[in-house]
Design a protein around this motif. Structure first.
Motif, PDB file in Angstrom:
ATOM      1  N   THR A  49      43.642  48.470  45.325  1.00 37.23           N
ATOM      2  CA  THR A  49      43.599  48.174  43.891  1.00 37.23           C
ATOM      3  C   THR A  49      44.956  47.738  43.353  1.00 37.23           C
ATOM      4  O   THR A  49      45.026  46.925  42.430  1.00 37.23           O
TER       5      THR A  49
ATOM      6  N   HIS B 206      34.234  48.288  41.439  1.00 41.85           N
ATOM      7  CA  HIS B 206      34.921  49.404  40.793  1.00 41.85           C
ATOM      8  C   HIS B 206      33.923  50.335  40.113  1.00 41.85           C
ATOM      9  O   HIS B 206      34.028  51.564  40.224  1.00 41.85           O
TER      10      HIS B 206
ATOM     11  N   VAL C 151      41.234  48.896  37.074  1.00 41.39           N
ATOM     12  CA  VAL C 151      39.988  48.974  36.309  1.00 41.39           C
ATOM     13  C   VAL C 151      40.167  48.461  34.885  1.00 41.39           C
ATOM     14  O   VAL C 151      39.210  47.989  34.261  1.00 41.39           O
TER      15      VAL C 151
END
Length: 915
Positions: free
Chosen positions: A520, A547, A580
């Motif tokens: 990520t 995600h 995210v």
């Protein structure tokens, strides 16, 4: 905003009047392009098949090179009848005239039917109120609802054995069928798989995709792909074949990431609907069921991680054609559906994008050869070879060639944990048929490499033409271009792009060999680089769905996505898993499209809630920190808190965007709490220094807004001093500092110092890898040259410098108040070390051009602002605008605003500047 647009409209009118421009003449007297909406796309794809979105996004651009070109209004019509749509009639949707300069509309018409082609057209009213219309575009729906599937999930008989997941030969499956009487109008194949597949109809591979479907959390979401197979069918007897690969679904190779223990792991399986429509409107659907026949074949082992083994002696010629003798094949077996969520794969697919010929060839003996492609790439090789039947060929792919002309894979095999010697890392094994020239190319694997060592257990004769590389990656359209007077910067830009593409396979990875993991952190640090250089929204939207699949109910997100379960309990801080929020926000800023942000809003809230529960005092301490610094160490809590603050500020801005006042107030207060705690812990106000005052500490605080406004000039001066004195005009940062250092300098008056460290060619610098090692990709470690252990030579994480080329040298910046480059903050820096910089970016509204050149003490600056966009031009301090031309011919007068900047409507400008 209305006042500003009116002001720009008046300016554009004055420009038009002063230049005498009209619709039929452009610069140099060339005929103008027709004025019309162009580049019509649905869900950011051109004429997509298998579209499953109930309310798809429709986008376009305005082709209009006149001064002050803009769109005052638009109208969209959509329906099933292309002729009616061409005539401006929409049976499914007619927006009527909407007064708006938006170039993105969300479908709000009649509900779609599955398996149906819809046509649409956009009309716009230009700056003069003249109505212009586009050509007709189309999209075609897929299943739309999971209940519309008719096929069954099937695989071979090995699924019933206790060792099914350890069975190595790949499943081959086939079915013969007859078409019905009547002429075929169209045919579509819809195929979902857990694992990988190649689909064949009448012996021909369907489509040009590779490694379909893209990797997901298989027990939570599966993807299907739609193909137009009309041309592959024939009247009468037909055959359809499917070859299944393991992919990440049945990971038979063992490594520290535990994909061989994934909860979803099983023998690969698929489900197929082949839907044929005849001219009379009748339909026939060929489905996957127990009537299919299955066998093993020549693909005797495949691993997405290590390589592929193929025995050409076992080929069953014609297995995927009608009339093949399948009497020894067995019936397929039904399989459970891997998940209850089967959705269309709507993104730019992986393809063989570029063919790379051998650059250097060495014959070491008649059993051993070395091929050097001259570039580090992700992908596979294609080998042409003849020899005695049963001859075993091994192709070992590596990034490093030893002085003794042997390849070295120790740096990329570091995390591999083989249980025996039958699955060598980064190695393909091919056994010759003995029937003339064999051609071998892996189907279900890719590697990262530059060198290939080919060995044979019996003599074979190879030449430089015997092997070629195929550069594979998500085939995202190029969007940007950078060229400067410094060849080293141009090579850095190329290397960054090469690494970015090498790590894009339907999700963002760290490296294409040692791990292939969706880290990520690597993904979120490279997002600006990615979106300036490539039109990558479809891949990022898919990865954000990954995600959502991986997030725990309490908000926790793992640091690799997708994951087998590894990564939930180590280094899950916001500098990594903040992806995210960071990636959806970047997509919103680049495209002006808030759908991804909206779909992720609850996920971001839960994620921030998780961080908040772990950081009651405002300081966050569960991250990886400034990963792999040159020498200076920054406290982990320092950088983790910086990114905690960054994620919370994104959430607050998102809440404001969606008019959620309660959330906006709460997260704005939380951000203030974090900022206060951070500055109380680390800021020495008297000295204007954070902690030890290293480059990462000062630059991250400056860039991400933690530094108090009144101290920013002093903090920036201390950063500049640190670089020029203590660090000898070189970088001393890790991963997080590499994201912030260039901007912290540039935005605070030190662009020349930013350029100095960006253009260094000795250690430590990115240029060092290129100047010293002839790198064509970016490395993982600053001191990578000469190091072997766990040292990737194709990592994207230090690639932010490429985005800096656009933002600083080209000055092309996003206006957060008008995202999607509706208004461009144009802030070029004419740094002393360059004589020219040519930067362009194909934005959602059209091509932005920012070219400047220094000659004889003057700077000529060429600008193109696309139709329906505006720009706010801010020249560097000390710049004097002496002359301005429109379309390189007519002199115009630009009046500066009180702050010295200039409002520019759409158009083509040439400025003469002195400093």
């Amino acid at each position: 905003m209305i006042k500003k647009l009116y002001h720009l409209f008046i300016i554009s009118a004055c420009i038009s009047a002063s230049t005498g421009l009209n619709a039929s003449v452009t610069d140099a007297g060339k005929p103008a392009l027709s004025i019309e909406p162009v580049d019509l796309r649905c869900e950011y794809l051109t004429s997509p098949l298998g579209m499953d979105v109930a309310e798809p996004r429709l986008t376009w651009r305005l082709q209009d090179d006149r001064a002050g070109a803009l769109q005052q209004a638009y109208r969209i019509v959509a329906g099933e009848d292309s002729l009616a749509v061409l005539e401006g009639k929409g049976s499914y949707w007619d927006t009527q005239k909407i007064d708006s300069d938006d170039m993105l509309a969300v479908y709000q018409g009649q509900n779609f039917e599955p398996y149906t082609r819809y046509f649409w057209r956009v009309e716009i009213w230009d700056k003069d109120g003249v109505q212009r219309h586009s050509a007709v575009a189309s999209f075609e729906t897929g299943h739309l609802r999971q209940t519309n599937w008719k096929g069954y999930w099937i695989s071979d008989g090995h699924t019933t054995s206790g060792n099914s997941i350890r069975t190595k030969p790949a499943p081959y499956l086939r079915k013969e069928f007859r078409t019905e009487t009547g002429k075929i109008r169209s045919a579509r194949a819809y195929i979902a798989a857990a694992g990988l597949y190649e689909l064949y109809i009448n012996g021909q591979k369907t489509g040009d995709h590779r490694l379909d479907p893209m990797f997901t959390r298989y027990d939570r979401r599966n993807l299907y792909v739609a193909y137009d197979v009309t041309a592959q069918l024939q009247q009468g007897d037909n055959a359809v074949g499917v070859l299944l690969g393991n992919g990440w679904y049945n990971h038979q190779s063992t490594a520290v990431w535990y994909f061989h223990r994934a909860p979803w792991r099983d023998r690969p399986t698929f489900c197929l609907d082949l839907r044929i429509t005849y001219e009379d409107g009748s339909t026939q659907t060929v489905i996957s069921d127990r009537d299919w026949k299955t066998s093993s074949g020549s693909l005797i082992f495949n691993s997405i991680y290590t390589g592929e083994h193929y025995d050409a002696r076992l080929e069953q010629q014609g297995w995927n054609t009608a009339g093949f003798d399948a009497s020894k094949w067995k019936n397929a077996l039904y399989r459970p559906t891997p998940s209850s969520n089967i959705v269309a794969q709507q993104l730019h697919p992986v393809r063989d994008v570029e063919l790379i010929p051998t650059r250097v060839f060495k014959k070491l003996s008649d059993r051993r050869y070395i091929f050097d492609l001259g570039r580090n790439i992700s992908g596979v090789t294609r080998l042409r070879v003849s020899g005695e039947a049963g001859t075993e060929i091994r192709l070992v792919h590596s990034e490093i060639l030893r002085p003794n002309d042997s390849v070295d894979i120790r740096n990329i095999a570091e995390h591999y944990r083989p249980t025996d010697d039958t699955d060598p890392f980064s190695t393909d094994i091919y056994i010759l048929s003995g029937k003339g020239e064999d051609v071998f190319m892996p189907r279900f694997n890719y590697k990262g490499f530059q060198y290939v060592e080919v060995t044979a257990d019996k003599p074979v004769e190879l030449t430089s033409e015997s092997l070629e590389g195929l550069f594979m990656h998500s085939d995202v359209p190029p969007a940007g271009q950078v060229e400067t007077s410094n060849p080293l910067l141009n090579r850095i830009w190329f290397a960054a792009n090469n690494s970015y593409l090498s790590n894009l396979f339907g999700y963002a990875t760290d490296c294409p060999h040692r791990e292939k993991n969706g880290w990520t952190g690597d993904g979120n640090y490279a997002v600006d680089l990615g979106l300036f250089n490539f039109d990558g929204i479809t891949v990022y939207e898919k990865w954000m769905a990954d995600h959502r699949d991986e997030q725990q109910p309490n908000g926790l997100i793992p640091n690799i996505i997708p994951t087998s379960g590894w990564g939930y309990d180590w280094a899950t801080g916001p500098e990594w898993t903040g992806s995210v929020a960071i990636i959806p926000w970047a997509v919103y800023e680049f495209y002006g499209d808030s759908r991804l942000l909206a779909s992720m809003y609850d996920n971001i809230k839960r994620y921030v809630g998780y961080l908040e529960s772990k950081s009651p005092g405002g300081l966050c301490n569960n991250g990886l920190g400034d990963w792999i610094p040159v020498k200076s160490q920054t406290p982990q809590q320092y950088t983790t808190t910086v990114y905690y603050y960054r994620v919370v500020t994104i959430l607050a801005r998102t809440a404001k965007l969606f008019n959620n006042e309660e959330d906006y107030s709460y997260y704005t207060s939380l951000a203030a709490k974090i900022k206060d705690a951070f500055n109380k812990e680390y800021l020495d106000r008297e000295k204007a220094i954070y902690h030890d005052g290293n480059q990462t500490e000062l630059s991250t605080a400056l860039l991400w807004g933690l530094a108090p406004d009144e101290l920013r000039p002093q903090i920036a001066a201390n950063l500049a001093k640190r670089i020029t004195t203590t660090d000898n005009n070189h970088i001393d940062v890790g991963l997080l500092g590499s994201k912030s250092i260039f901007y912290a300098l540039t935005q605070n008056g030190y662009a020349d110092i930013a350029y100095t460290i960006a253009s260094q060619s000795d250690y430590p610098s990115i240029g060092y890898w290129i100047a010293k090692d002839n790198a064509t990709t970016l490395y993982e470690f600053w001191n990578a040259i000469g190091e072997v252990r766990e040292n990737s030579l194709n990592h994207i994480m230090f690639g932010e410098i490429s985005a800096w080329f656009y933002k600083a040298l080209g000055g092309i910046n996003i206006d957060p108040e008008h995202p999607g480059f509706k208004n461009i903050l144009l802030r070029p820096h004419f740094v002393k070390g360059l004589t020219y910089a040519k930067v362009s970016y194909n934005s959602p509204r059209g091509k932005i051009v920012s070219h400047w050149e220094r000659k004889k003490g003057k700077i000529t600056y060429h600008i193109v602002i696309p139709a329906n966009s505006t720009a706010l031009l801010t020249l560097p301090a000390g710049s004097n605008l002496k002359k301005a031309l429109f379309n390189d011919s007519k002199t115009i007068e630009l009046t500066s605003l009180p702050d010295g900047s200039y409002n520019l409507p759409a158009g083509n400008y040439s400025l003469e500047i002195t400093q």
